[in-house]
Design a protein around this motif. Structure first.
Motif, PDB file in Angstrom:
ATOM      1  N   TRP A  17       0.805  -1.216   0.000  1.00  0.00           N
ATOM      2  CA  TRP A  17       0.000   0.000   0.000  1.00  0.00           C
ATOM      3  C   TRP A  17       0.844   1.274   0.000  1.00  0.00           C
ATOM      4  CZ3 TRP A  17      -4.817  -1.280  -0.968  1.00  0.00           C
ATOM      5  CH2 TRP A  17      -5.361  -2.454  -0.445  1.00  0.00           C
ATOM      6  N   THR A  21      -1.160   4.826   0.365  1.00  0.00           N
ATOM      7  CA  THR A  21      -1.075   5.526   1.647  1.00  0.00           C
ATOM      8  C   THR A  21      -0.711   6.985   1.437  1.00  0.00           C
ATOM      9  OG1 THR A  21      -0.444   3.492   2.798  1.00  0.00           O
ATOM     10  CG2 THR A  21       0.099   5.561   3.873  1.00  0.00           C
ATOM     11  N   VAL A  31      -4.261   7.454   7.402  1.00  0.00           N
ATOM     12  CA  VAL A  31      -4.154   6.148   6.740  1.00  0.00           C
ATOM     13  C   VAL A  31      -3.137   5.276   7.455  1.00  0.00           C
ATOM     14  CG1 VAL A  31      -3.890   4.978   4.520  1.00  0.00           C
ATOM     15  CG2 VAL A  31      -4.459   7.424   4.574  1.00  0.00           C
ATOM     16  N   ARG A  32      -3.543   4.037   7.699  1.00  0.00           N
ATOM     17  CA  ARG A  32      -2.616   3.047   8.225  1.00  0.00           C
ATOM     18  C   ARG A  32      -2.775   1.764   7.422  1.00  0.00           C
ATOM     19  NH1 ARG A  32      -4.486   1.550  12.900  1.00  0.00           N
ATOM     20  NH2 ARG A  32      -6.385   2.773  12.658  1.00  0.00           N
TER      21      ARG A  32
END
Length: 243
Positions: A17, A21, A31-32
């Motif tokens: 990601w 992200t 965002v995580r």
């Protein structure tokens, strides 16, 4: 703005990601990305990993109502997590992902698909407790529209995938039904047949089904476009800012 938690698919990790992200953060979101047990930096032994182990890891990573994006096989653990604790979820987003059918495992669902293109790209371990992606078929099945550097990066980071979570049957209850859902369908997907993605998303509201002209890995090939759609999902009336 929204809180996003990104959940990777089979054999991948939070590393997949890295572009998305950044794109979502540039739009103002928090965002995580999570390494599921046994993936990426998480060293949980395969023998200790179950579908509920995945679901519990997702719930442990959530900080208040969250939009949870699940890619591919992650459709199963995000659904199970939502069934266990629906108030944690603002919305579920299935990114070319499996949406569990009643009393079906992921393996059983895959066999209900009209085609099995992914099978040429995976190899079971000797003990049958995991499988891996064959490098020689990875681009064709997962990354055909991705940059060479991203394909090389993925091949360096792919890991074995436990089979038990995918062989576990799920029946989702009324709690799951209270959670808002969206489906992002990848129209050039060579891993999960596009027509089967249509089947799995057919009972979603039409406005909650989005189509991308990408492979199975839009987080590499179209991260800005994917972030744009997720941004719009976060602003939709069906995604409340709080419970």
């Amino acid at each position: 703005m929204a809180e996003f938690l990104l959940i990777h698919g089979s054999c991948h990790g939070a590393w997949s990601w890295r572009y998305l992200t950044r794109e979502l953060a540039s739009l103002g979101h928090t965002v995580r990305a999570l390494d599921l047990p046994g993936h990426g930096q998480d060293r949980t032994p395969i023998s200790e990993i179950s579908l509920d182990c995945y679901a519990e890891a997702i719930l442990d990573a959530m900080h208040g109502p969250t939009i949870v994006v699940g890619h591919s096989m992650a459709g199963y653990p995000i659904s199970r997590a939502a069934d266990l604790a629906p108030l944690h979820f603002r919305r579920l987003v299935y990114l070319c992902a499996y949406v569990p059918w009643t009393d079906h495992s992921l393996v059983e669902m895959r066999l209900r698909a009209p085609r099995q293109p992914i099978m040429k790209a995976i190899r079971k371990s000797g003990d049958g407790k995991s499988f891996s992606i064959l490098p020689e078929h990875a681009r064709e099945i997962f990354y055909h529209d991705c940059d060479d550097r991203d394909v090389a990066y993925a091949l360096q980071h792919l890991c074995p995938e436990p089979t038990l979570p995918q062989a576990t049957r799920v029946t989702l209850g009324p709690a799951y039904a209270t959670v808002a859902r969206s489906y992002i369908l990848c129209e050039q997907d060579s891993a999960i047949p596009t027509e089967f993605q249509h089947t799995m998303s057919q009972d979603f509201a039409p406005q909650d089904v989005i189509r991308l002209a990408t492979s199975h890995s839009p987080f590499f090939s179209a991260p800005a476009e994917l972030a744009h759609h997720l941004h719009r999902i976060a602003q939709s009336p069906g995604t409340p800012s709080s419970r």
